[in-house]
Every structure is written in structure tokens, then in C-alpha cells.
Design a protein around this motif. Structure first.
Motif, PDB file in Angstrom:
ATOM      1  N   GLN A 164       0.849  -1.186   0.000  1.00 35.81           N
ATOM      2  CA  GLN A 164       0.000   0.000   0.000  1.00 35.81           C
ATOM      3  C   GLN A 164       0.887   1.240   0.000  1.00 35.81           C
ATOM      4  O   GLN A 164       1.513   1.556   1.014  1.00 35.81           O
ATOM      5  CB  GLN A 164      -0.919   0.033   1.217  1.00 35.81           C
ATOM      6  N   PRO A 165       0.946   1.952  -1.132  1.00 39.29           N
ATOM      7  CA  PRO A 165       1.789   3.140  -1.184  1.00 39.29           C
ATOM      8  C   PRO A 165       1.111   4.319  -0.493  1.00 39.29           C
ATOM      9  O   PRO A 165      -0.068   4.253  -0.113  1.00 39.29           O
ATOM     10  CB  PRO A 165       1.915   3.399  -2.689  1.00 39.29           C
ATOM     11  N   LEU A 178      11.293  16.246   6.865  1.00 37.66           N
ATOM     12  CA  LEU A 178      10.290  15.250   7.214  1.00 37.66           C
ATOM     13  C   LEU A 178      10.334  14.140   6.170  1.00 37.66           C
ATOM     14  O   LEU A 178      10.034  14.364   4.995  1.00 37.66           O
ATOM     15  CB  LEU A 178       8.904  15.901   7.256  1.00 37.66           C
ATOM     16  N   PHE A 179      10.756  12.948   6.589  1.00 32.64           N
ATOM     17  CA  PHE A 179      10.935  11.792   5.706  1.00 32.64           C
ATOM     18  C   PHE A 179       9.762  10.856   5.924  1.00 32.64           C
ATOM     19  O   PHE A 179       9.556  10.362   7.034  1.00 32.64           O
ATOM     20  CB  PHE A 179      12.269  11.123   6.055  1.00 32.64           C
ATOM     21  N   VAL A 180       8.971  10.606   4.875  1.00 38.35           N
ATOM     22  CA  VAL A 180       7.699   9.894   5.017  1.00 38.35           C
ATOM     23  C   VAL A 180       7.669   8.686   4.082  1.00 38.35           C
ATOM     24  O   VAL A 180       7.781   8.831   2.865  1.00 38.35           O
ATOM     25  CB  VAL A 180       6.504  10.813   4.687  1.00 38.35           C
ATOM     26  N   LEU A 181       7.489   7.488   4.660  1.00 40.15           N
ATOM     27  CA  LEU A 181       7.461   6.251   3.886  1.00 40.15           C
ATOM     28  C   LEU A 181       6.171   5.482   4.129  1.00 40.15           C
ATOM     29  O   LEU A 181       5.604   5.561   5.218  1.00 40.15           O
ATOM     30  CB  LEU A 181       8.623   5.331   4.300  1.00 40.15           C
ATOM     31  N   PRO A 182       5.713   4.714   3.146  1.00 42.53           N
ATOM     32  CA  PRO A 182       4.690   3.711   3.455  1.00 42.53           C
ATOM     33  C   PRO A 182       5.292   2.669   4.387  1.00 42.53           C
ATOM     34  O   PRO A 182       6.508   2.450   4.391  1.00 42.53           O
ATOM     35  CB  PRO A 182       4.333   3.114   2.086  1.00 42.53           C
ATOM     36  N   VAL A 183       4.463   2.013   5.172  1.00 45.03           N
ATOM     37  CA  VAL A 183       4.968   1.135   6.228  1.00 45.03           C
ATOM     38  C   VAL A 183       5.774  -0.043   5.681  1.00 45.03           C
ATOM     39  O   VAL A 183       6.662  -0.574   6.357  1.00 45.03           O
ATOM     40  CB  VAL A 183       3.797   0.651   7.119  1.00 45.03           C
ATOM     41  N   ALA A 230      14.834   3.202  -0.820  1.00 46.04           N
ATOM     42  CA  ALA A 230      14.454   3.316  -2.238  1.00 46.04           C
ATOM     43  C   ALA A 230      14.362   1.949  -2.902  1.00 46.04           C
ATOM     44  O   ALA A 230      13.612   1.769  -3.867  1.00 46.04           O
ATOM     45  CB  ALA A 230      15.454   4.192  -2.975  1.00 46.04           C
ATOM     46  N   THR A 231      15.103   0.977  -2.392  1.00 47.40           N
ATOM     47  CA  THR A 231      15.158  -0.335  -3.047  1.00 47.40           C
ATOM     48  C   THR A 231      14.705  -1.489  -2.158  1.00 47.40           C
ATOM     49  O   THR A 231      14.665  -2.627  -2.613  1.00 47.40           O
ATOM     50  CB  THR A 231      16.602  -0.629  -3.518  1.00 47.40           C
ATOM     51  N   ILE A 232      14.357  -1.223  -0.900  1.00 47.72           N
ATOM     52  CA  ILE A 232      13.935  -2.289   0.005  1.00 47.72           C
ATOM     53  C   ILE A 232      12.460  -2.120   0.351  1.00 47.72           C
ATOM     54  O   ILE A 232      12.050  -1.125   0.974  1.00 47.72           O
ATOM     55  CB  ILE A 232      14.755  -2.293   1.307  1.00 47.72           C
ATOM     56  N   THR A 233      11.650  -3.078  -0.081  1.00 53.35           N
ATOM     57  CA  THR A 233      10.219  -3.069   0.212  1.00 53.35           C
ATOM     58  C   THR A 233       9.780  -4.489   0.564  1.00 53.35           C
ATOM     59  O   THR A 233      10.450  -5.466   0.235  1.00 53.35           O
ATOM     60  CB  THR A 233       9.387  -2.592  -0.987  1.00 53.35           C
ATOM     61  N   TYR A 234       8.645  -4.575   1.236  1.00 52.97           N
ATOM     62  CA  TYR A 234       8.016  -5.884   1.451  1.00 52.97           C
ATOM     63  C   TYR A 234       6.725  -5.889   0.654  1.00 52.97           C
ATOM     64  O   TYR A 234       5.891  -4.983   0.769  1.00 52.97           O
ATOM     65  CB  TYR A 234       7.698  -6.123   2.926  1.00 52.97           C
TER      66      TYR A 234
END
Length: 267
Positions: A223-224, A249-254, A259-263
Motif C-alpha cells: 500500500q503506497p 520530514l521523511f515519510v514512507l509507506p509502512v 528506495a530499493t527495500i520493500t516488502y
């Protein structure tokens, strides 16, 4: 809406660049909702008019007692001649801009070095760097107070393959913003950089050269963020007390760590 002290934003004049869609549009609408006057810019005239119509609607729905002036100014931030004459296009009663949201950004393709066209390269530098810096200089010279909010990116923190030019421009934005904080430290000017991770917006479709299917694949399995998420952070930062500056303020989806590591779920 309780996270905002909206009384600090009532009747403030807010200029949002790149406001025809995505984060810019969501930001303009949210500022209108809390009672600010909003100037929206982009080069798409018809889209800007629709944004103003939304601003008017949410302003009325919220029952805001002040503000309520919404203006469109067709404007290409990459054109230095348009920037030079920009101030003259702002209505006199809104010319003292309180909050500048430098949202306009441009990226196209995921070409690697050796295959990047000069046209695309120049477009990214002109929009993401030179246009933003020139417009910011106008704000600093003319106001000497207020709030500059630059929309950076995770690309400004971590380079990745297929983004060499875009990452370069966002790194430059990050350094410029940090230097600006130091340069205006003896003034009331506040300077903020918002650095989103993965945001599902029209921006992604443009990067994929209009291929929505390819753009959607970027977000498969997670979920972006959406434009409204970043708009909330922008308006929250702007609503802090005058003595407080949210510098970064650095904001990421959970489900994104870098930039290259996601689940990504396989369901």
C-alpha cells in the motif's frame, strides 16, 4: 483535522506550484479547507480550474469564516522568462505570499546513463532545480518572512539505478534546502523539506511515459502513500507555531524501508 492548528493558517496566502494534480492539488485543497487563500500554478489551464472549483467546494463545506480567495495562474516553472514576470500576475491583495510550496517536479523514464536524452535531462534540471531555486529567490527577496516548503524525495537521500538524473536533481534540492536553512537563520523565514517515499499519483504515470499498467506495477503487493497523505504533512508543518521549524520530514509507506527495500505480499 485536529492535528492542525488551523487558526494559524486562516487568511494566509499560499502559493502551490505543480497544483494541477497529485500532491499539489491535494495540498491546495487542504489549505483551502483550513481557511487559507490559495494560488495554484501549473501549465495545464483546464486542470487548474478544476482544482479551484474543489477549493471553493471544500472551503464552503468546512464553513471556514476567512480566506476563500482562490486564483489560478498558468505557469511553467522551467521557463525562466515566466518566472521573471510571475509576481506581476498575482492579484495585489494576495501578493504577500506567506507560504510557498515548491511542489513542481518532473521525471520521465527509467533510462540509464548512456541512453538518457538531452531533452529529458534538461527538462528535469530546469524544473526540479533551476525553476525551484529561482522562484525561491523571489520569495526571499520580496518577503523576508514566511515559510518555504520544498517537496523533495527519497531519491534525494538514496540514488538508484534508472534514476541517475532525477536523483541528482533531488539531491541538489536537498542540499539547497539545507543551505537555505542556514542562510535565513537570522530571519523569520522557515524552510521545510518533505521527502516522500513511494506515492501513487499521476507523477508515476508520467515517469512511465503514460503507461498506467507499468506505473501500477510499481506498487504491486504493498500500500503506497497517496497524495493526500503528503498534503497532510505539508499543512501540518505549515501550522506549527512561528518559533518552530520542521526542517526535514521523511515519510514512507509502512512496507518501504529504502528506495530499493520493500516488502510485498504475494496474495
Amino acid at each position: 483535522m485536529s492535528v492542525f492548528n488551523s487558526s494559524r493558517l486562516l487568511r494566509k496566502s499560499v502559493l502551490v506550484t505543480g497544483a494541477s494534480s497529485g500532491i499539489g492539488m491535494a495540498t491546495a485543497v487542504l489549505f483551502a479547507k483550513v481557511g487559507s487563500n490559495v494560488i495554484v500554478t501549473a501549465w495545464q489551464v483546464d486542470a487548474l480550474q478544476k482544482v479551484v472549483e474543489r477549493c471553493v467546494a471544500v472551503h464552503k463545506e468546512a464553513g471556514a469564516q476567512y480566506g476563500g480567495k482562490f486564483v489560478t495562474i498558468p505557469f511553467d516553472v522551467s521557463d525562466k522568462n515566466q518566472i521573471a514576470s510571475f509576481s506581476n500576475k498575482i492579484p495585489a491583495e494576495l501578493r504577500r505570499i506567506d507560504i510557498l510550496v515548491n511542489n513542481t517536479g518532473y521525471v520521465i523514464g527509467v533510462d540509464c546513463v548512456g541512453d538518457i536524452s538531452l531533452e529529458n535531462m534538461e527538462g528535469m534540471f530546469a524544473t526540479n532545480m533551476f525553476g525551484l531555486i529561482t522562484l525561491t529567490q523571489l520569495f526571499v527577496k520580496e518577503r523576508g518572512t514566511g515559510h518555504i516548503i520544498n517537496i523533495g524525495s527519497i531519491a534525494g537521500k538514496e540514488p538508484y539505478a534508472g534514476g541517475s538524473i532525477y536523483c541528482t536533481t533531488k539531491h541538489a534540492l536537498h542540499v539547497f534546502t539545507a543551505a537555505l536553512v542556514s542562510e535565513v537563520v537570522d530571519t523569520p523565514i522557515r524552510v521545510t523539506e518533505i521527502q516522500p517515499g513511494m506515492v501513487e499519483a499521476e507523477f508515476s504515470i508520467i515517469r512511465c511515459r503514460g503507461d498506467k499498467t507499468a506505473a501500477d506495477k510499481v506498487y504491486n503487493g504493498l500500500q503506497p502513500l497517496v497524495a493526500e497523505d503528503i498534503a497532510e504533512e505539508i499543512v501540518w508543518a505549515a501550522s506549527r507555531p512561528p518559533h518552530m521549524n520542521i526542517a526535514e520530514l521523511f515519510v514512507l509507506p509502512v512496507n518501504q524501508a529504502s528506495a530499493t527495500i520493500t516488502y510485498r505480499s504475494k496474495a
